[in-house]
Write an enzyme that holds these catalytic residues in place. Structure first.
Site: not given
Length: 281
Positions: A150, A245
């Protein structure tokens, strides 16, 4: 085109005890949750692991994704896999995470790379990360799962900030189950070209997460064209979960998404269910 949402219960529902959060997501109409590493220690006790697995199972939701241990996140840590001194801890943690995932049918792990460590050659840190990612990918493959790399924003010493940089790491490892986690918030904040990243690296993307910017709030509270981006991803064949998120900024952080559409939502470019910009709620 459809999107299935998963609630990140490490950044949402923070007013509740961690083990109560999967049931809260279920009560809000969602069928899946994801977590950062949910324990204070990288090596939790069997009792702690059992309690977590039971909480998710009893809530009747799918644990769609789980982070490997990432150090002390509130203090600024963003992963341990590039730290040569943490290799044994990381690999023990991978074994525990794979056990949790095997019990709950989880197929995605997020392996945060780690901040640069002063005094250690960057090449040594990168070589360590590659070796640990290869270990994690092999362990995940035993249960048919993938490992995600990520790009992250807001961490000045974190070296993976663009989709291209993450893909470079993935290609260096060469494991077929190593994928890109495209958090549209992080890419946007880091100045990456989100549309170009979606187009260029669509075959690498294993998971999507969303939040709006500035502020990392709910979709529609900022300036990211989330509806357009998600529509293009879905049209391009993305069929995975979309992770919510973001930080709650209102009493109901899911008011932008009708309850009946929280498990599987019909969505297209500019869809009002994923507002394109502030003021469209």
């Amino acid at each position: 085109m459809t999107a299935t949402y998963t609630v990140n219960c490490s950044i949402l529902y923070t007013d509740l005890p961690l083990l109560d959060r999967p049931a809260a997501a279920r009560d809000a109409g969602f069928t899946a949750v994801e977590f950062w590493w949910p324990f204070e220690s990288a090596i939790p006790s069997d009792r702690q692991v059992s309690a977590f697995v039971t909480a998710v199972g009893d809530a009747g939701v799918q644990l769609s994704g789980l982070n490997f241990a990432a150090g002390d996140m509130p203090s600024g840590d963003r992963g341990i896999l590039s730290n040569p001194g943490s290799t044994l801890i990381f690999r023990d943690n991978v074994d525990i995470a794979v056990g949790i995932a095997d019990a709950l049918g989880t197929t995605m792990f997020n392996a945060l790379y780690g901040n640069r460590i002063d005094g250690l050659p960057a090449q040594l840190q990168d070589d360590t990360a590659i070796e640990n990612l290869a270990f994690a990918a092999s362990a995940a493959d035993r249960i048919g799962a993938s490992v995600l790399v990520e790009p992250v924003s807001g961490a000045p010493r974190y070296p993976i900030t663009t989709a291209a940089r993450a893909v470079d790491v993935i290609d260096r490892v060469g494991a077929p189950n190593l994928r890109l986690l495209a958090d549209l918030y992080h890419l946007f904040v880091n100045g990456d070209d989100v549309n170009a990243a979606i187009t260029t690296y669509s075959s690498y993307i294993g998971h999507i997460q969303i939040a709006d910017a500035p502020g990392r709030g709910e979709p529609g509270t900022g300036q990211i064209e989330l509806g357009e981006h998600l529509g293009r991803l879905l049209a391009g064949g993305y069929h995975g979960y979309v992770g919510l998120e973001y930080k709650a900024t209102r009493r109901d952080p899911f008011s932008w998404l009708p309850r009946a559409q929280r498990g599987a939502d019909a969505i297209g470019p500019g869809s009002p269910q994923v507002p394109a910009k502030r003021g469209s709620l």
